[in-house]
Design an enzyme around this catalytic site. Structure first.
Site, PDB file in Angstrom:
ATOM      1  CD  GLU A   1      -2.657  -1.254  -0.009  1.00  0.00           C
ATOM      2  OE1 GLU A   1      -3.180  -0.108  -0.655  1.00  0.00           O
ATOM      3  OE2 GLU A   1      -3.114  -2.169  -0.731  1.00  0.00           O
TER       4      GLU A   1
ATOM      5  CD1 TRP B   1      -1.369  -0.059  -4.382  1.00  0.00           C
ATOM      6  CD2 TRP B   1      -1.704   1.395  -5.771  1.00  0.00           C
ATOM      7  NE1 TRP B   1      -1.867  -0.941  -4.989  1.00  0.00           N
ATOM      8  CE2 TRP B   1      -2.216   0.164  -5.912  1.00  0.00           C
ATOM      9  CE3 TRP B   1      -2.071   2.418  -6.658  1.00  0.00           C
ATOM     10  CZ2 TRP B   1      -2.814  -0.202  -7.109  1.00  0.00           C
ATOM     11  CZ3 TRP B   1      -2.738   1.983  -7.735  1.00  0.00           C
ATOM     12  CH2 TRP B   1      -2.986   0.674  -7.839  1.00  0.00           C
TER      13      TRP B   1
ATOM     14  CD1 TRP C   1     -17.296  14.691 -17.531  1.00  0.00           C
ATOM     15  CD2 TRP C   1     -18.119  12.776 -16.197  1.00  0.00           C
ATOM     16  NE1 TRP C   1     -16.162  13.538 -17.492  1.00  0.00           N
ATOM     17  CE2 TRP C   1     -16.594  12.571 -16.770  1.00  0.00           C
ATOM     18  CE3 TRP C   1     -18.875  11.919 -15.683  1.00  0.00           C
ATOM     19  CZ2 TRP C   1     -16.133  11.379 -16.295  1.00  0.00           C
ATOM     20  CZ3 TRP C   1     -18.141  10.609 -15.022  1.00  0.00           C
ATOM     21  CH2 TRP C   1     -16.708  10.538 -15.421  1.00  0.00           C
TER      22      TRP C   1
ATOM     23  CG  ASN D   1      -8.763   2.347   0.421  1.00  0.00           C
ATOM     24  OD1 ASN D   1      -8.696   3.416  -0.445  1.00  0.00           O
ATOM     25  ND2 ASN D   1      -8.695   1.072  -0.100  1.00  0.00           N
TER      26      ASN D   1
ATOM     27  CD1 TRP E   1     -12.747  12.044 -13.698  1.00  0.00           C
ATOM     28  CD2 TRP E   1     -11.354  12.706 -12.428  1.00  0.00           C
ATOM     29  NE1 TRP E   1     -11.609  12.631 -14.562  1.00  0.00           N
ATOM     30  CE2 TRP E   1     -10.839  12.995 -13.636  1.00  0.00           C
ATOM     31  CE3 TRP E   1     -10.855  13.360 -11.169  1.00  0.00           C
ATOM     32  CZ2 TRP E   1      -9.598  13.577 -13.822  1.00  0.00           C
ATOM     33  CZ3 TRP E   1      -9.464  14.025 -11.470  1.00  0.00           C
ATOM     34  CH2 TRP E   1      -8.946  13.855 -12.627  1.00  0.00           C
TER      35      TRP E   1
ATOM     36  CD1 TRP F   1     -10.598  11.590  -5.796  1.00  0.00           C
ATOM     37  CD2 TRP F   1     -12.572  11.166  -6.758  1.00  0.00           C
ATOM     38  NE1 TRP F   1     -11.689  11.804  -4.894  1.00  0.00           N
ATOM     39  CE2 TRP F   1     -12.820  11.638  -5.215  1.00  0.00           C
ATOM     40  CE3 TRP F   1     -13.613  11.020  -7.639  1.00  0.00           C
ATOM     41  CZ2 TRP F   1     -14.281  11.532  -4.749  1.00  0.00           C
ATOM     42  CZ3 TRP F   1     -14.967  11.074  -7.067  1.00  0.00           C
ATOM     43  CH2 TRP F   1     -15.091  11.208  -5.647  1.00  0.00           C
TER      44      TRP F   1
END
Ligand SMILES: Cc1cc2nc3c(=O)[nH]c(=O)nc-3n(C[C@H](O)[C@H](O)[C@H](O)COP(=O)(O)OP(=O)(O)OC[C@H]3O[C@@H](n4cnc5c(N)ncnc54)[C@H](O)[C@@H]3O)c2cc1C
Length: 483
Positions: free
Chosen positions: A278, A281, A309, A344, A362, A385
């Site tokens: 993690e 990441w 959108w 998360n 987003w 995102w």
């Protein structure tokens, strides 16, 4: 040479509000003269935008903690406002300093470069160090020397580089100038909310500053880490490190976390591996940001530029306030509002709901999170995102649409997370806790719920929303294939 005879060094704190594992601090001390620690409030930080409100709250407390730690070592923290190059040039002029020491922020590589040249035109030298990430961006490369676009090979390549640097301990003392230059007061920066004090509950969750970070790390290693792999997906239990806000403000380094999880009993190995993955990441998101500095504004995958959108203000507001009628979404959005944080798994669910159920761009969600999260991070927030939207690198495909009811039932099967954050549903049994709209009238009545009054009806039907999102995606793909 005695300290007084060497010119002072300016130590410019940015998102590295710590004394532990601070290479710039050690280098400034090694220069042999007095060290002047400074934090500059940049009213209009280009590129990164102003700090979100939740992070202003954090910054106030983190600077207070940093100043106290510096004072214990015989030093202090000078607070100044303005454009950094000019502020630093003025400071150098009044103190006789000739070098500015920083830890690289990476999120604003261009700015670091610009500042370097601006600073150098004032006859100052900028000395920059690493510490923010496990590896410097640009070190983890494909065989052909390019950046990775997929996480797993990035992670594999990163592990082949060996362990991150050995963290440096905090120094025992910091040489001070005879007089510290006069700075501003923290109170004059008005970083804390007043009326209403929406951060009133933050203190129950957070202790900004290095000490708070160290305590969280110790508790994580003693407890939560040992169930990390299984527990990290369950929002009702405290199974993760809760270190993201400390990392975002640089109060602890990922190298410190990596080395703190070394030498644990062999049965911890799998959980340690997951935790480090993690952390990687985070490095991966920074490597994306290095390639695409406008990660919060531009689709990584430009095929998404043509996505149609929609924007319904009332729906967006319902999402921000946790009033969508989908309990797991509402619980997450309310956790975010109350504590400046969201688990998360629930970040993924709420983001998916905004993007795919409401078809809202987003970027609007990224901005809301940036303002509300104490751990808002330009690489992690934008990268994640885009991951949920399907427009990012190694992203979840757009057609993978989270069902908020099934996600709730799977990851919050006892409904404890929903009951904690959506108290008006507290008396509803497990069968309907994630779908109150399906509950018979007598069940709702017994639980004291009146849909549409005490708790909202769903603002959108998930089945309809799913079909609409898939149709928009098909249209986008069709357009891309034609184009
Ligand atoms: C839509 C969305 C927005 C997000 N925005 C942010 C953000 O602004 N800031 C932020 O730090 N994280 C963000 N994340 C990632 C993740 O949700 C948080 O890092 C995590 O929940 C923090 O809790 P923790 O410290 O207990 O994590 P742990 O599980 O203990 O993980 C340890 C550390 O690894 C890093 N990490 C964990 N997961 C991720 C991930 N998916 N991507 C990048 N780094 C990760 C974090 O630095 C974290 O503190 C976002 C995720 C999503 C889906």
């Amino acid at each position: 040479m005695p300290a007084e005879q060497t010119s002072p060094a300016i130590l410019w704190f940015r998102k590295d509000l710590r004394l532990d594992d601070n290479q710039a601090l050690h280098a400034a001390i090694d220069q042999g003269g007095p060290v002047i620690p400074v934090y500059i409030r940049e009213p209009q930080a280009p590129n990164v935008g102003p700090l979100g409100a939740a992070q202003e709250w954090w910054l106030h407390h983190s600077l207070t903690a940093l100043r106290a730690s510096l004072r214990k070592l015989g030093s202090d923290l000078v607070l100044l406002s303005g454009a950094p190059a000019e502020v630093l040039a003025d400071l150098a002029h009044t103190t006789g300093a000739s070098t500015v020491f920083i830890n690289r922020a990476y999120e604003r590589d261009t700015i670091d470069r610009e500042i370097r040249s601006e600073i150098e035109t004032h006859g100052l030298h900028l000395s920059a160090f690493h510490g923010k990430l496990l590896q410097t961006p640009g070190r983890v490369r494909t065989g052909s020397g390019g950046p990775f676009k997929v996480f797993t090979p990035f992670w594999n390549a990163m592990q082949k580089l060996g362990e991150p640097h050995e963290p440096l301990d905090a120094p025992a003392s910091i040489p001070a100038p005879q007089n510290f230059p006069k700075g501003e007061t923290l109170e004059s920066w008005d970083l804390l909310p007043v009326t209403p004090d929406w951060a009133v509950d933050f203190h129950h969750y957070w202790t900004p500053g290095e000490q708070g970070a160290t305590e969280k790390l110790e508790s994580f290693i003693d407890r939560e880490l040992h169930d990390y792999k299984r527990g990290r997906d369950l929002p009702a239990i405290d199974a993760t490190s809760n270190l993201s806000a400390h990392l975002a403000h640089g109060e602890i380094t990922p190298a410190r976390l990596w080395h703190a999880t070394r030498g644990l009993p062999p049965k911890a190995a799998e959980n340690v591996g997951h935790f480090r993955r993690e952390l990687a990441w985070r490095d991966f998101c920074y490597s994306l940001l290095a390639e695409q500095p406008r990660l919060d504004e531009e689709n990584w995958d430009h095929k998404f530029d043509g996505m149609e959108w929609q924007y319904d203000k009332a729906e967006f507001t319902a999402w921000t306030r946790g009033q969508t009628g989908y309990p797991i979404v509402d619980a997450g959005m309310r956790q975010l509002w109350k504590y400046g944080f969201m688990h998360n798994r629930v970040r993924m669910i709420t983001a998916s709901f905004l993007i795919k159920d409401l078809m809202i761009d987003w970027r609007k969600g990224e901005k809301w999170f940036r303002d509300a999260l104490v751990d808002a991070d330009p690489a992690n927030n934008a990268g994640n995102w885009q991951w949920v939207a399907g427009s990012g690198a190694d992203a979840s495909p757009f057609f993978r649409i989270f069902n908020p009811i099934l996600q709730g039932e799977k990851f919050d099967s006892d409904g404890d997370y929903v009951r904690e954050h959506v108290p008006e549903l507290a008396k509803l049994g497990n069968k309907y806790i994630h779908r109150p709209f399906d509950a018979p009238d007598h069940v709702l009545k017994e639980a004291g719920i009146e849909l549409g009054k005490t708790y909202p009806k769903p603002i959108i039907d998930h089945g309809f929303a799913r079909d609409r999102a898939l149709a928009a995606y098909r249209a986008l793909r069709g357009a891309a294939e034609e184009g």
